[in-house]
Design an enzyme around this catalytic site. Structure first.
Site, mmCIF file in Angstrom:
data_model
loop_
_atom_site.group_PDB
_atom_site.id
_atom_site.type_symbol
_atom_site.label_atom_id
_atom_site.label_comp_id
_atom_site.label_asym_id
_atom_site.label_seq_id
_atom_site.Cartn_x
_atom_site.Cartn_y
_atom_site.Cartn_z
ATOM 1 N N HIS B 113 0.812 -1.219 0.000
ATOM 2 C CA HIS B 113 0.000 0.000 0.000
ATOM 3 C C HIS B 113 0.849 1.275 0.000
ATOM 4 O O HIS B 113 0.311 2.375 0.061
ATOM 5 C CB HIS B 113 -0.946 0.038 1.206
ATOM 6 C CG HIS B 113 -2.019 -1.007 1.146
ATOM 7 N ND1 HIS B 113 -2.849 -1.163 0.068
ATOM 8 C CD2 HIS B 113 -2.378 -1.973 2.033
ATOM 9 C CE1 HIS B 113 -3.687 -2.176 0.295
ATOM 10 N NE2 HIS B 113 -3.411 -2.684 1.472
ATOM 11 N N ASP B 153 -2.999 -10.510 -2.354
ATOM 12 C CA ASP B 153 -3.556 -10.013 -1.095
ATOM 13 C C ASP B 153 -5.029 -9.641 -1.309
ATOM 14 O O ASP B 153 -5.434 -9.282 -2.413
ATOM 15 C CB ASP B 153 -2.754 -8.771 -0.680
ATOM 16 C CG ASP B 153 -3.041 -8.324 0.749
ATOM 17 O OD1 ASP B 153 -2.277 -8.704 1.644
ATOM 18 O OD2 ASP B 153 -4.033 -7.590 0.948
#
Lengths: 552, 441
Positions: B113, B153
């Site tokens: 992220h 993910d």
């Protein structure tokens, strides 16, 4: 007074030490493999006299019995009852031709996931008996976290098959996590139990005849001793006691205080060990014997195939030392040139026939267009450089061991020896040269020929236990000592350390032991952003070392 | 146990037992405890061909090659981040130096992220471990290395996508729980890459409650065919484990078997751990499964304690949605090089977009304007003007010269850097080719 006896491959060395640990008497006998007990007893008899036998405080034996049994595959057939649960393919646990997988499982926190069924166990054991197998090892995955299924199976066997006398439970052998190693250890331990028990009873009978009443101990792979009674259940602990005796010998004779490299230069091999401070270091995972990776705790020791009697040849125009050994050195009547012959030629040792040494070296010198003395020098240099290379490899490997915390990763814990000590035949001449190359201080102790026996005589009893506590599940256990207890939320790391020390201490009974906490970890259990408990892991250990005078 | 791995596997296993974002945060000390216990008890590290290694510590230069940290790298990055990134670098070096066939970096905190510009932590990530690793490799082994990311993910890999959005040598595939139901709320099928790398960003959002069936449908019908076409030098699995049916933060239904089989089929050179917060019920089993699969060993006996075969059954509605999206993506992949870039991006000079980026971990809101030059000779100069609140830094300008930068874009970039000095207190120029980061303060 104390006796130390080291049973080696060819010779059995014995020493008698006085109450100040000074050498009074020593001897060397040929080892009779078919009758080890007799060899030991005659060593005892020759070392002591009727008058001083009563003053003996203890007798420590370092024996190769179990090592040899395992290497020759000479143990008894062992049936394995395995409770692997999910994970690796259970077919990989192919240690014994008599293996039965029992359904049932325990998870990583010691919670029972699936029960075992009595019927399956009975069927498996009945089948073993039908095949003539009546030694049984029981191993469950995560049994160190929760031994209940192993214990339950044992009970089922005892209730239904009284003819089975020899059962080993894996959680009693090691508190560490590593299921395949625990299986291997259980398998080997079960197989050698009967011959080992016979050996022990022969020794006891013999010692009684000699009126020798001092307590008897067996040297373990970790350089510590265990009382004979305990050894009955844990024969596997005595593997590798030869190298352990040698390392304890170095420790006893030189009293290292700084980071020290230990070398035992033998005929066929040179054994390398390491001491940090006053303590020898351990193998990180456990000992490997005959391709079995075990969970047996052992002292760190690496062998290199060069020794005083190693064969010297010329291969592709280059000098090659070892790893073969054809016999003793030419100077001592052997068939081929060896490093010892180079030492004899250069007058670096008083023994040996220099003419024979010269005759063995000459043809090689001619081939390499060197004078005999140039060749001899070259051999010594090469001998040292081979050992040096191995030492560097060992240090690189040890200094790159995995760590799991940021603190440890960023802390420089590099092992950098500052001192070299050596025992064994050629040590007196080789060690100073090697120390010079490695830029280390050095020491070659007296009595280095019987170092192993001295090491055994002075070794203290060692023991390790691991405590695992889970406060949210309200229990702790110490598998090696068979302890499991309920706890409350107040249980913490300090309590855990205290308990591990106390329990280990009471297990050791009469030893005034120096118990150290060698590992302690604690983790908060967070569930839904709240702390719901703690997982605490503590390892307590009596480390190997010189026994304190006047203690057992 | 005399088992030999078919593929030599290097494990950089670094659970960082003494570090957490905060004591009760999901990214906490305990996260890999049970994985470590499982791996040790299974004896995985005794299998011949599976070797364990310590991470390296990445340097500030390694970070600056990938990120622009504002105001500066030293004030945002701490040792745990450098070690996590260094773990990824170590894994990659093991493979590049052919010390092992494959490597798995089990490291924390995760990285996917983290965007190119970094003001702090978002989605538990501060720096992008796998991007730092890739930029390290391209610097050392040549920028023509073709890299494929497959990020599995449950959260959209928005950070890695951001860093490689306009990079023609990096294919970025992210499959994740639909952004309409989960942080960070992005990653839809229409994001296909910038003008310099159109079609090389692929996002497959999966409906909630997707099982192994849906995951493997996407793998067999979309990901593997695309990888075959792209023919990368390295395949990297950004191995998040929060699609698991027991994960507390997501609503997916993947099993440990599903993950292991994915790694067998995908056959990645590298796997880098991302998220996954079912630390007791999922991680120990998934990680064991991935290790065995990567080593080329039988993983069929791995099963969660509460496993139930019904878990893998998936509703036809979910299956249909996934099929439709797979078809759409596959057809846009096939047409990627036929597109008229100027028409597609509706511009002849700069492709300009606005982005609002929320740092959930650090509680920062950032507004970015990204301008990418449409260039016939390279993937194009990039200028990012960024402002973050509540920080008092003001607007910053960030100029990025890509690896394949042409002379014209390069000159333009350096000119802009000089000219903008009077308008911006904080201005940065990241020159990938020269491997340097310039700044005016």
């Amino acid at each position: 007074m104390q006796l130390g006896i080291d049973i080696g491959g060819t010779h059995t060395d014995g020493v008698l030490l006085d109450k100040n640990d000074q050498l009074i008497n020593h001897n060397k006998l040929p080892t009779d493999y078919h009758n080890l007990a007799d060899t030991i007893l005659s060593s005892c008899q020759k070392l002591t006299s009727n008058s001083n036998r009563n003053n003996l405080n203890r007798l420590v034996l370092s024996t190769t019995l179990i090592t040899n049994l395992i290497i020759k595959g000479g143990g008894h057939s062992t049936g394995l009852l395995l409770i692997p649960g999910p994970g690796l393919n259970p077919a990989w646990y192919n240690y014994s031709p008599y293996t039965k997988i029992i359904s049932g499982s325990i998870d990583h926190r010691g919670r029972k996931v699936k029960d075992i069924t009595e019927k399956e166990v009975k069927k498996g054991v009945a089948n073993f008996i039908k095949q003539g197998v009546n030694n049984i090892g029981i191993c469950g995955k995560f049994s160190t976290r929760n031994p209940s299924q192993e214990l339950k199976i044992k009970k089922i066997i005892e209730n239904n098959f009284p003819e089975i006398k020899n059962i080993t439970l894996s959680h009693k052998l090691s508190g560490k996590l590593n299921y395949p190693r625990r299986i291997a250890t259980t398998y080997l331990n079960t197989g050698v139990q009967k011959p080992h028990n016979k050996f022990i009873s022969d020794i006891q009978t013999g010692l009684n005849k000699l009126n020798l009443e001092a307590p008897v101990y067996i040297l373990k792979a970790d350089g510590g001793t265990m009382p004979l009674k305990e050894a009955k259940n844990l024969p596997i602990e005595s593997i590798n006691s030869g190298p352990a005796a040698s390392i304890m010998g170095i420790l006893a004779l030189t009293k290292p205080t700084e980071t020290t490299l230990g070398l035992d230069i033998g005929g066929t091999t040179t054994d390398i060990s390491l001491f940090v401070g006053q303590e020898p270091i351990f193998k990180p995972k456990g000992i490997t014997i005959n391709n079995y990776k075990t969970s047996v705790r052992g002292l760190y020791n690496q062998s290199i195939g060069v020794g005083g009697d190693s064969l010297i040849q010329i291969k592709d125009g280059k000098l090659k030392i070892g790893p073969q050994r054809k016999g003793s050195a030419a100077a001592f009547g052997g068939p081929a040139p060896t490093p010892t012959d180079a030492l004899v030629y250069l007058n670096l040792t008083n023994n040996g026939d220099k003419k024979k040494a010269t005759a063995s070296l000459n043809p090689l010198a001619k081939k390499l267009h060197l004078s005999t003395s140039e060749l001899a020098e070259k051999i010594i240099t090469k001998f040292c450089s081979q050992i040096q290379t191995k030492i560097n490899q060992i240090l690189t490997k040890l200094n790159n061991q995995p760590v799991y915390t940021i603190n440890k990763l960023l802390t420089d814990n590099t092992i950098q020896p500052t001192r070299l000590v050596g025992i064994g035949g050629p040590a007196k001449t080789i060690i100073p040269k090697l120390a010079n190359r490695l830029n280390l201080k050095y020491e070659v102790p007296d009595h280095s020929a019987v170092a192993n026996a001295v090491g055994a005589a002075l070794a203290r009893t060692t023991k390790e236990c691991t405590l695992y506590a889970d406060t949210s599940r309200s229990y702790y256990n110490i598998p090696e000592l068979g302890i499991e207890k309920e706890i409350t939320d107040e249980f913490n790391l300090e309590t855990a350390k205290k308990i591990a020390q106390q329990e280990l201490n009471s297990n050791l009974k009469n030893q005034t032991a120096e118990i150290k906490i060698t590992n302690s970890e604690t983790f908060n259990l967070i569930r839904g952003f709240k702390t719901t408990g703690q997982i605490i892991k503590v390892t307590a250990q009596v480390k190997p070392g010189r026994r304190r005078t006047n203690a057992n | 146990m005399q088992i030999k791995a078919k593929n030599n596997l290097g494990l950089v296993f670094f659970p960082a037992f003494d570090w957490s974002i905060s004591p009760t945060h999901p990214e906490r000390k305990e996260r890999l405890l049970y994985t470590k216990d499982q791996v040790l008890e299974e004896g995985l590290l005794d299998i011949e061909g599976i070797e364990e290694y310590n991470p390296l510590v990445a340097t500030i230069d390694d970070v600056n090659r990938t990120h622009i940290c504002i105001p500066d790298t030293e004030s945002i990055i701490s040792k745990p981040h450098l070690i996590s990134a260094g773990g990824a670098i170590k894994a990659a070096e093991l493979v590049m130096q052919q010390e092992v066939d494959k490597a798995f970096a089990i490291i924390r905190p995760p990285g996917h992220h983290a965007f190119r510009i970094v003001y702090g932590a978002r989605g538990f990530c501060t720096v992008n471990n796998e991007a730092i690793m890739v930029e390290y490799l391209r610097q050392k082994y040549g920028s023509d290395l073709k890299i494929a990311f497959v990020d599995t993910d449950a959260h959209h890999a928005d950070g890695t996508q951001n860093i490689y959005y306009n990079d023609p040598n990096v294919l970025h595939i992210s499959i994740h729980q639909d952004g309409r139901t989960l942080f960070p709320g992005t990653g839809f099928t229409d994001d296909l890459g910038g003008p310099g790398a159109f079609g090389r960003t692929i996002n497959l959002p999966l409906p909630t409650n997707t099982t192994d069936q849906g995951l493997h449908y996407a793998l067999d019908n979309l990901i593997l065919p695309i990888l075959d076409d792209f023919d990368p030098d390295l395949i990297i699995n950004a191995a998040g484990q929060d699609n698991h049916y027991s994960d507390p933060l997501t609503q997916m239904k993947i099993t440990a078997q599903g993950y292991a089989e994915l790694n067998e089929k995908l056959d990645p050179d590298l796997a880098i751990l991302q998220g996954g917060y079912s630390i007791e019920s999922a991680l120990p089993y998934i990680n064991t499964g991935i290790m065995l699969a990567m080593a080329g060993l039988d993983y069929s006996y791995i099963k969660e304690p509460d496993y139930n075969s019904k878990i893998v059954k998936q509703s036809t509605k979910i299956t249909d949605i996934i099929k439709k999206r797979v078809d759409k993506l596959l057809s846009s992949w096939k047409k990627r090089d036929e597109i008229d870039i100027q028409a597609k991006f509706n511009t002849q000079d700069y492709y300009t977009t606005q982005h609002n980026i929320f740092y959930d971990t650090a509680q920062i809101r950032e507004n970015q304007q990204i301008k990418i030059k449409i260039c016939p000779d390279c993937s194009g100069l990039m200028i990012i003007d960024s402002r973050a609140v509540p920080l008092s830094i003001g607007e910053t300008r960030n100029i990025i010269l890509p690896f394949d930068v042409c002379n014209e874009c390069r000159q333009l970039g350096y000119n802009k850097y000089e000219i903008s000095k009077s308008d911006f207190n904080y201005i940065y120029l990241q020159d990938k080719k020269e491997d340097k980061l310039l700044t005016n303060h």
